[in-house]
Design a protein around this motif. Structure first.
Motif, PDB file in Angstrom:
ATOM      1  N   LEU A   1      43.434 -65.304 -56.160  1.00  0.00           N
ATOM      2  CA  LEU A   1      43.666 -65.594 -57.524  1.00  0.00           C
ATOM      3  C   LEU A   1      42.272 -64.554 -57.797  1.00  0.00           C
ATOM      4  O   LEU A   1      41.325 -64.881 -57.547  1.00  0.00           O
ATOM      5  CB  LEU A   1      43.512 -66.843 -58.007  1.00  0.00           C
ATOM      6  N   ARG A   2      42.476 -63.698 -58.888  1.00  0.00           N
ATOM      7  CA  ARG A   2      41.342 -62.794 -59.662  1.00  0.00           C
ATOM      8  C   ARG A   2      41.388 -62.804 -60.827  1.00  0.00           C
ATOM      9  O   ARG A   2      42.472 -62.935 -61.566  1.00  0.00           O
ATOM     10  CB  ARG A   2      41.517 -61.394 -58.843  1.00  0.00           C
ATOM     11  N   GLU A   3      40.410 -62.782 -61.634  1.00  0.00           N
ATOM     12  CA  GLU A   3      40.236 -62.043 -62.833  1.00  0.00           C
ATOM     13  C   GLU A   3      40.754 -60.818 -63.263  1.00  0.00           C
ATOM     14  O   GLU A   3      40.571 -59.723 -62.418  1.00  0.00           O
ATOM     15  CB  GLU A   3      38.819 -62.270 -63.581  1.00  0.00           C
ATOM     16  N   ALA A   4      41.437 -60.581 -64.307  1.00  0.00           N
ATOM     17  CA  ALA A   4      41.983 -59.374 -64.541  1.00  0.00           C
ATOM     18  C   ALA A   4      40.818 -58.113 -65.159  1.00  0.00           C
ATOM     19  O   ALA A   4      39.935 -58.799 -65.716  1.00  0.00           O
ATOM     20  CB  ALA A   4      42.789 -59.348 -65.864  1.00  0.00           C
ATOM     21  N   THR A   5      41.141 -56.878 -64.654  1.00  0.00           N
ATOM     22  CA  THR A   5      40.104 -56.110 -65.023  1.00  0.00           C
ATOM     23  C   THR A   5      40.833 -55.181 -66.247  1.00  0.00           C
ATOM     24  O   THR A   5      41.941 -55.327 -66.695  1.00  0.00           O
ATOM     25  CB  THR A   5      39.956 -55.094 -63.834  1.00  0.00           C
ATOM     26  N   TRP A   6      39.948 -54.261 -66.696  1.00  0.00           N
ATOM     27  CA  TRP A   6      40.425 -53.382 -67.556  1.00  0.00           C
ATOM     28  C   TRP A   6      41.683 -52.432 -67.191  1.00  0.00           C
ATOM     29  O   TRP A   6      42.513 -52.191 -67.959  1.00  0.00           O
ATOM     30  CB  TRP A   6      39.265 -52.412 -68.070  1.00  0.00           C
ATOM     31  N   TRP A   7      41.628 -52.162 -65.808  1.00  0.00           N
ATOM     32  CA  TRP A   7      42.581 -51.479 -65.381  1.00  0.00           C
ATOM     33  C   TRP A   7      44.174 -52.277 -65.269  1.00  0.00           C
ATOM     34  O   TRP A   7      45.079 -51.999 -65.334  1.00  0.00           O
ATOM     35  CB  TRP A   7      42.524 -51.152 -63.856  1.00  0.00           C
ATOM     36  N   ASP A   8      43.919 -53.623 -64.899  1.00  0.00           N
ATOM     37  CA  ASP A   8      44.804 -54.774 -65.212  1.00  0.00           C
ATOM     38  C   ASP A   8      45.380 -54.758 -66.589  1.00  0.00           C
ATOM     39  O   ASP A   8      46.775 -54.924 -66.854  1.00  0.00           O
ATOM     40  CB  ASP A   8      44.465 -56.056 -64.746  1.00  0.00           C
ATOM     41  N   GLN A   9      44.742 -54.618 -67.551  1.00  0.00           N
ATOM     42  CA  GLN A   9      45.173 -54.949 -68.926  1.00  0.00           C
ATOM     43  C   GLN A   9      46.020 -53.506 -69.357  1.00  0.00           C
ATOM     44  O   GLN A   9      47.011 -53.765 -70.041  1.00  0.00           O
ATOM     45  CB  GLN A   9      43.918 -54.582 -70.015  1.00  0.00           C
ATOM     46  N   LEU A  10      45.761 -52.458 -68.639  1.00  0.00           N
ATOM     47  CA  LEU A  10      46.627 -51.275 -68.802  1.00  0.00           C
ATOM     48  C   LEU A  10      48.114 -51.079 -67.888  1.00  0.00           C
ATOM     49  O   LEU A  10      48.879 -50.661 -68.384  1.00  0.00           O
ATOM     50  CB  LEU A  10      45.887 -49.996 -68.814  1.00  0.00           C
ATOM     51  N   THR A  11      47.750 -51.939 -66.822  1.00  0.00           N
ATOM     52  CA  THR A  11      48.930 -51.729 -65.847  1.00  0.00           C
ATOM     53  C   THR A  11      49.771 -53.105 -65.211  1.00  0.00           C
ATOM     54  O   THR A  11      50.895 -52.875 -65.178  1.00  0.00           O
ATOM     55  CB  THR A  11      48.309 -51.236 -64.571  1.00  0.00           C
ATOM     56  N   ARG A  12      49.067 -54.114 -65.407  1.00  0.00           N
ATOM     57  CA  ARG A  12      49.793 -55.429 -65.103  1.00  0.00           C
ATOM     58  C   ARG A  12      49.906 -56.663 -65.915  1.00  0.00           C
ATOM     59  O   ARG A  12      50.273 -57.598 -65.836  1.00  0.00           O
ATOM     60  CB  ARG A  12      49.105 -55.910 -63.709  1.00  0.00           C
ATOM     61  N   ASP A  13      49.484 -56.367 -67.309  1.00  0.00           N
ATOM     62  CA  ASP A  13      49.496 -57.255 -68.247  1.00  0.00           C
ATOM     63  C   ASP A  13      50.954 -57.481 -68.796  1.00  0.00           C
ATOM     64  O   ASP A  13      52.003 -56.610 -68.531  1.00  0.00           O
ATOM     65  CB  ASP A  13      48.572 -57.104 -69.437  1.00  0.00           C
TER      66      ASP A  13
END
Length: 272
Positions: free
Chosen positions: A59-71
């Motif tokens: 389990l990990r916290e979302a990064t700014w890159w996740d906001q763009l690609t995996r949200d």
């Protein structure tokens, strides 16, 4: 690999994550859970819970890159993650698609077996029935557990939990009016105490006026968009779980999650 995005509020996330972990174990697949903060849950996972001790699960916290690609693709991110997810994964189910599949008895196990999938959900999607031990994987951090223990010390021989949902759940407001809770509470013995969890200051004032010091409740105003509010939400959930019986609000995952955590009898207060 299963990439899982827990959605919704606290109770929804807890049960959907439990389902994802169960599915990953059953299919012998690695699981990555990405925790996004939003208006309904404004804090990190590790600000509420101790680290998950579950094999094959990260389990990990979302990064700014996740906001763009995996949200979850939606208006506020212009649906940009959808294109990355379609290119990067063998199969994807967003929150709405997963809920529809759940109600149509979709086989999530078979769908994820041997594939690289992305899934977002706010329900216990692999089964209509939630196993009794599903929430045993969660443990509040020490400072919150200390708050829970301190308030539990105020409970008497019989304390009934009362969860009155008001500000953000239309079905709860319509189906579980306050007067029905009050009528049911009056049926308890005069020595029964009540632990009241509610997002309405008006409900707190009304019930204190009727039941006086038999009401135990948080002095803080309910907020879910910041850390303090989410800490209160977790503490209240575990305190409800510690009562002898929970009087819950209609269609509220929060009531059901509290009952499941404590293996506590749940009585939904609803219009006939």
């Amino acid at each position: 690999m299963i990439t899982f995005i827990p959605a919704g509020g606290l109770g929804n996330r807890m049960k959907s994550m439990a389902a994802a972990i169960k599915m990953a174990h059953a299919t012998q697949t690695n699981l990555e859970i990405i925790w996004f903060q939003d208006w309904g849950l404004g804090c990190r996972f590790d600000q509420l819970f101790q680290p998950l001790d579950v094999a094959q699960t990260q389990l990990r916290e979302a990064t700014w890159w996740d906001q763009l690609t995996r949200d979850i693709p939606r208006k506020r991110n212009f649906f940009v993650p959808k294109w990355f997810e379609l290119m990067h994964y063998d199969a994807c189910l967003d929150r709405l698609a997963a809920s529809k599949a759940y109600y149509n008895d979709f086989d999530f196990m078979q769908w994820s077996q041997g594939r690289n999938v992305w899934l977002a959900s706010d329900v216990y999607f692999i089964s209509k029935d939630i196993p009794e031990d599903s929430f045993d994987i969660y443990h509040p951090i020490q400072k919150l557990q200390e708050r829970i223990n301190q308030t539990k010390g105020l409970f008497g021989e019989r304390t009934v939990g009362v969860h009155v949902r008001r500000t953000d759940n239309i079905r709860s407001i319509q189906n579980s009016p306050t007067h029905l809770f009050i009528e049911r509470m009056k049926a308890e013995t005069p020595t029964t105490k009540f632990y009241l969890a509610t997002d309405s200051e008006e409900v707190k004032a009304e019930m204190k006026g009727i039941f006086g010091d038999r009401i135990i409740t948080s002095p803080n105003k309910a907020m879910r968009g910041n850390l303090e509010g989410m800490e209160d939400a977790l503490v209240e959930m575990y305190l409800l779980a510690a009562t002898q019986r929970i009087l819950g609000s209609s269609c509220s995952t929060y009531s059901m999650t509290a009952a499941a955590i404590g293996r506590t009898p749940l009585e939904m207060i609803e219009k006939k």
